[in-house]
Motif scaffolding. Sequence first.
Motif, PDB file in Angstrom:
ATOM      1  N   UNK A 111       0.812  -1.219   0.000  1.00  0.00           N
ATOM      2  CA  UNK A 111       0.000   0.000   0.000  1.00  0.00           C
ATOM      3  C   UNK A 111       0.848   1.272   0.000  1.00  0.00           C
ATOM      4  N   UNK A 112       2.005   1.244   0.669  1.00  0.00           N
ATOM      5  CA  UNK A 112       2.816   2.448   0.812  1.00  0.00           C
ATOM      6  C   UNK A 112       4.286   2.033   0.858  1.00  0.00           C
ATOM      7  N   UNK A 113       4.911   1.784  -0.305  1.00  0.00           N
ATOM      8  CA  UNK A 113       6.303   1.313  -0.295  1.00  0.00           C
ATOM      9  C   UNK A 113       7.283   2.428   0.026  1.00  0.00           C
ATOM     10  N   UNK A 114       8.183   2.204   0.956  1.00  0.00           N
ATOM     11  CA  UNK A 114       9.198   3.214   1.252  1.00  0.00           C
ATOM     12  C   UNK A 114      10.312   3.159   0.218  1.00  0.00           C
ATOM     13  N   UNK A 115      11.192   4.159   0.207  1.00  0.00           N
ATOM     14  CA  UNK A 115      12.382   4.052  -0.637  1.00  0.00           C
ATOM     15  C   UNK A 115      13.177   2.793  -0.266  1.00  0.00           C
ATOM     16  N   UNK A 116      13.812   2.184  -1.249  1.00  0.00           N
ATOM     17  CA  UNK A 116      14.591   0.953  -1.063  1.00  0.00           C
ATOM     18  C   UNK A 116      13.713  -0.240  -0.689  1.00  0.00           C
ATOM     19  N   UNK A 117      12.436  -0.176  -1.033  1.00  0.00           N
ATOM     20  CA  UNK A 117      11.524  -1.263  -0.679  1.00  0.00           C
ATOM     21  C   UNK A 117      11.986  -2.594  -1.260  1.00  0.00           C
ATOM     22  N   UNK A 118      12.578  -2.579  -2.454  1.00  0.00           N
ATOM     23  CA  UNK A 118      13.005  -3.832  -3.073  1.00  0.00           C
ATOM     24  C   UNK A 118      14.054  -4.539  -2.226  1.00  0.00           C
ATOM     25  N   UNK A 132       2.675 -10.084  -3.962  1.00  0.00           N
ATOM     26  CA  UNK A 132       1.739  -9.053  -4.402  1.00  0.00           C
ATOM     27  C   UNK A 132       2.460  -7.724  -4.592  1.00  0.00           C
ATOM     28  N   UNK A 133       3.438  -7.437  -3.747  1.00  0.00           N
ATOM     29  CA  UNK A 133       4.239  -6.221  -3.916  1.00  0.00           C
ATOM     30  C   UNK A 133       4.959  -6.276  -5.256  1.00  0.00           C
ATOM     31  N   UNK A 134       5.549  -7.422  -5.586  1.00  0.00           N
ATOM     32  CA  UNK A 134       6.250  -7.547  -6.865  1.00  0.00           C
ATOM     33  C   UNK A 134       5.295  -7.349  -8.039  1.00  0.00           C
ATOM     34  N   UNK A 135       4.069  -7.836  -7.895  1.00  0.00           N
ATOM     35  CA  UNK A 135       3.086  -7.700  -8.976  1.00  0.00           C
ATOM     36  C   UNK A 135       2.690  -6.248  -9.194  1.00  0.00           C
ATOM     37  N   UNK A 136       2.604  -5.474  -8.135  1.00  0.00           N
ATOM     38  CA  UNK A 136       2.009  -4.140  -8.218  1.00  0.00           C
ATOM     39  C   UNK A 136       3.016  -2.994  -8.286  1.00  0.00           C
ATOM     40  N   UNK A 137       4.315  -3.275  -8.080  1.00  0.00           N
ATOM     41  CA  UNK A 137       5.257  -2.158  -7.990  1.00  0.00           C
ATOM     42  C   UNK A 137       6.445  -2.263  -8.941  1.00  0.00           C
ATOM     43  N   UNK A 138       6.459  -3.194  -9.870  1.00  0.00           N
ATOM     44  CA  UNK A 138       7.450  -3.265 -10.933  1.00  0.00           C
ATOM     45  C   UNK A 138       8.879  -3.113 -10.419  1.00  0.00           C
ATOM     46  N   UNK A 139       9.342  -4.033  -9.588  1.00  0.00           N
ATOM     47  CA  UNK A 139      10.725  -3.941  -9.086  1.00  0.00           C
ATOM     48  C   UNK A 139      11.736  -4.141 -10.202  1.00  0.00           C
ATOM     49  N   UNK A 140      12.952  -3.695  -9.971  1.00  0.00           N
ATOM     50  CA  UNK A 140      14.001  -3.809 -10.988  1.00  0.00           C
ATOM     51  C   UNK A 140      14.382  -5.264 -11.234  1.00  0.00           C
ATOM     52  N   UNK A 141      14.426  -6.072 -10.194  1.00  0.00           N
ATOM     53  CA  UNK A 141      14.834  -7.467 -10.351  1.00  0.00           C
ATOM     54  C   UNK A 141      13.686  -8.381  -9.925  1.00  0.00           C
ATOM     55  N   UNK A 142      12.628  -8.350 -10.701  1.00  0.00           N
ATOM     56  CA  UNK A 142      11.447  -9.151 -10.383  1.00  0.00           C
ATOM     57  C   UNK A 142      11.779 -10.634 -10.343  1.00  0.00           C
ATOM     58  N   UNK A 143      12.608 -11.090 -11.270  1.00  0.00           N
ATOM     59  CA  UNK A 143      12.915 -12.522 -11.354  1.00  0.00           C
ATOM     60  C   UNK A 143      13.573 -13.030 -10.080  1.00  0.00           C
ATOM     61  N   UNK A 191       9.604 -11.590 -18.695  1.00  0.00           N
ATOM     62  CA  UNK A 191      10.927 -11.849 -18.138  1.00  0.00           C
ATOM     63  C   UNK A 191      11.624 -12.956 -18.921  1.00  0.00           C
ATOM     64  N   UNK A 192      12.925 -12.813 -19.107  1.00  0.00           N
ATOM     65  CA  UNK A 192      13.691 -13.891 -19.746  1.00  0.00           C
ATOM     66  C   UNK A 192      13.607 -15.169 -18.928  1.00  0.00           C
TER      67      UNK A 192
END
Length: 358
Positions: A149-156, A178-189, A218-219
Amino acid sequence: QILGNPDYLAYNLNALWDTFTKVKPVDRATYLALKEQLAASATLMGLLHRKLESPQTGLLMKIEYYSFYRELTGKSIEAVEALILKHVNHFMLAQDLAGSAYDIRDFRESLLISVDRHQLANPEFYKQLIHSPQTRGDTLYALAWSFVKQPPPLAETFILDIIDHPAADSGTLRGAALWAMTHEPQDTATILSRILAHPDVDEITLETVAATLIKYDLAENPALVATIVAHSETNRLALSRATLALRKHGAGNDPALLEKIVAHPAVDRHGLQNVARAIGNQRELADQALLQDIISHRQVDADALSSIAIALGNNGYRPESALYGAVSNHPQADERTLRYVDRAKARNRKPVEEEPFY
């Protein structure tokens, strides 16, 4: 009138704060005029000081009042901020809080959302909270779901630490997925592979990971889908979503994964349809035995058979192939299926390089 009467002010303080915050993004001039008027009120500033100093003020409201004070004055009070974070840390780690587990969970999530929204928590606060010797699964759960709901900086970075924490449970993993689905992290894999490798991953988490694979091209998609297929907790919905990811983004170059999906005890008609469409999208996956396995599967339906016909057309199967008859004569074949069969045969009487016909 409100500022001129202490009783009016006490009853309307929250309304003033709410109005103040709503005006800021839509009317800068009004916001500045209101800010000047409020900051000049000795009655208001005195009330805010009393609210901050009073032990009767709840922590969530204390955060709101401090944010109001800081917004009006442009000044921070380090002692107040440190005390707020100390109390937040206590409530996040305490194991003797009154109330139901759901109430405690919601309260903790609200605290974390509030301190981030009001820019009171720095990265060190989260690091200490995650790695404290007192941290348990319920704390990690609240962290993961508050980040949704409210990701802080450096959440990944924090999400990875949460997933790897020895106390992380299935509920925490679901929040991380669910966080990975909704916030497009740099290294989802990496995040998804860590979740899938966790011993406490459950069927609902697998469903969420599979849904995330649908969203991202994703590759690593085929490898992650293979992990889901091989997992003992994988259910019908997880498998259906995983196959849709293959259909949408590609299944790789090895038909062995598709063979495992077709043979999986949880595969349903949607999974079979997605596998057939994935084959139709990639010529190198056009394996006759695999297509026949789908046709013969007890879960196959008209949509899956139509997808088989599309695969036959796109992958150059000549009209004399027995697969056409297997599709046309199947009891589940409908008029649409038969039209696709006819179109596939017509296309492959004189094969040419062209766009897929469906």
